[in-house]
Design a protein around this motif. Structure first.
Motif, short mmCIF file in Angstrom:
data_model
loop_
_atom_site.label_atom_id
_atom_site.label_comp_id
_atom_site.label_asym_id
_atom_site.label_seq_id
_atom_site.Cartn_x
_atom_site.Cartn_y
_atom_site.Cartn_z
N ILE A 10 0.85 -1.20 0.00
CA ILE A 10 0.00 0.00 0.00
C ILE A 10 0.88 1.25 0.00
O ILE A 10 2.06 1.20 0.34
CB ILE A 10 -0.95 0.05 1.21
CG1 ILE A 10 -0.17 0.18 2.53
CG2 ILE A 10 -1.89 -1.15 1.23
CD1 ILE A 10 -1.04 0.55 3.72
N ARG A 58 -3.09 2.55 7.77
CA ARG A 58 -3.94 2.19 6.62
C ARG A 58 -5.41 2.45 6.96
O ARG A 58 -5.88 2.20 8.07
CB ARG A 58 -3.72 0.73 6.18
CG ARG A 58 -4.17 -0.33 7.12
CD ARG A 58 -4.25 -1.69 6.42
NE ARG A 58 -2.96 -2.12 5.86
CZ ARG A 58 -2.82 -3.05 4.92
NH1 ARG A 58 -3.91 -3.67 4.44
NH2 ARG A 58 -1.63 -3.40 4.47
N GLU A 77 -3.43 4.75 1.91
CA GLU A 77 -4.43 3.94 1.19
C GLU A 77 -5.36 3.21 2.16
O GLU A 77 -4.98 2.86 3.28
CB GLU A 77 -3.74 2.92 0.29
CG GLU A 77 -3.36 3.45 -1.08
CD GLU A 77 -2.95 2.33 -2.01
OE1 GLU A 77 -3.83 1.55 -2.43
OE2 GLU A 77 -1.75 2.24 -2.31
#
Length: 324
Positions: free
Chosen positions: A14, A60, A66
């Motif tokens: 990510i 996250r 992301e």
């Protein structure tokens, strides 16, 4: 805040947003719910000025990092994997870890799974949640506080997001951040309503400016709350995944800091666990427990200078400890 640098890095599949400042040994700051790297603004400026490289990512699902769509992408292994990859990317073997709320829970997992990467841990608000091998986490919370307990209310995908949307992002964040009500947060079923704080003030406390609140609101307006709520939706999955660590002790040196008005400290039998030996048994290198008087849950923001001093002195104490 202009002095703080920002970049996006690739970790564990990510893109992660990182705020950082300073040079020297790395101090890694992990935020909680519903927060961002910005929760550590005071600590970043303080520690960087004292010769440290202060690093605070958006986890996250939060802010400019992301947010994978699947609930199953938010287990303790995913989040710890992100952080280990970040530590690798920073080019160091070990970090000083400072974490709050959900970040604290992730911090305990990091210390459990990869103690070799953590030199010392300053944990704010949430002590190690002792794993009961006989009862799933959410079931235990439901048995203690009922279906209206906030963690139980967060479980059904989409439901809490819709209720939060009804009152609006700014209301949700202000309601949470200004909460000074001790004890477990209980929401009436079917609505967010007064949420965390039935006594939400009209004016903001001195430690939270309108600009601060606006920053949080701007980011959550973009992301929504699904990513952050997905952490709660993995409590039971994490319980399953961590079965091999039942009874494992955390051997990293730890200082724990809470406030006497903190909703975690004042519920879930936490005071007894923290002060009567259970915490020390699970964390044998727990060196100190600090209870800040008149301080609530967001102690890193509300009592920033005092928390900064505690962090700095604990880091100094362990700065020359032998690397394992």
């Amino acid at each position: 805040m202009e002095e703080i640098e920002h970049r996006t890095v690739e970790v564990n599949g990510i893109k992660m947003h990182v705020a950082e400042k300073g040079k020297g040994p790395v101090v890694l700051f992990i935020h909680g719910f519903p927060e961002l790297w910005y929760s550590w603004r005071h600590q970043i400026l303080s520690l960087s000025a004292q010769g440290y490289h202060a690093v605070a990512p958006d986890l996250r699902g939060y802010g400019d990092t992301e947010a994978p769509a699947s609930i199953s992408s938010y287990t303790c292994f995913h989040i710890v994997g992100d952080l280990v990859a970040l530590i690798d990317l920073l080019g160091v073997d070990q970090v000083f870890l400072v974490a709050h709320d959900w970040g604290a829970i992730i911090g305990w997992y990091l210390c459990m799974f990869r103690p070799d990467r953590v030199k010392a841990y300053v944990c704010l608000s949430v002590p190690l949640l002792h794993r009961d091998p006989n009862v799933r986490t959410v079931d235990a919370m439901r048995a203690m506080y009922g279906d209206d307990y906030y963690i139980c209310r967060f479980q059904k995908p989409g439901e809490m997001e819709a209720q939060m949307a009804e009152v609006g992002t700014e209301y949700v964040l202000k309601n949470n951040l200004t909460n000074r009500t001790p004890g477990p947060p209980i929401f009436p079923m079917g609505e967010f309503g007064t949420g965390f704080n039935p006594d939400m003030p009209d004016t903001l406390p001195s430690w939270l400016t309108q600009d601060d609140l606006d920053y949080f609101v701007s980011k959550f307006n973009k992301t929504g709350f699904t990513g952050s709520l997905n952490y709660y939706r993995n409590f039971d999955t994490n319980w399953e995944l961590t079965s091999p660590w039942t009874g494992a002790q955390i051997k990293v040196p730890v200082k724990f800091i809470t406030g006497d008005l903190d909703s975690v400290y004042t519920s879930l039998n936490m005071k007894e666990y923290i002060h009567d030996g259970g915490f020390k048994q699970d964390v044998p290198n727990l060196e100190e427990v600090i209870v800040l008087r008149g301080v609530s849950h967001f102690n890193n923001q509300e009592a920033a200078e005092e928390v900064n001093d505690h962090i700095y002195h604990f880091i100094i104490k362990h700065a020359h400890a032998k690397t394992t």
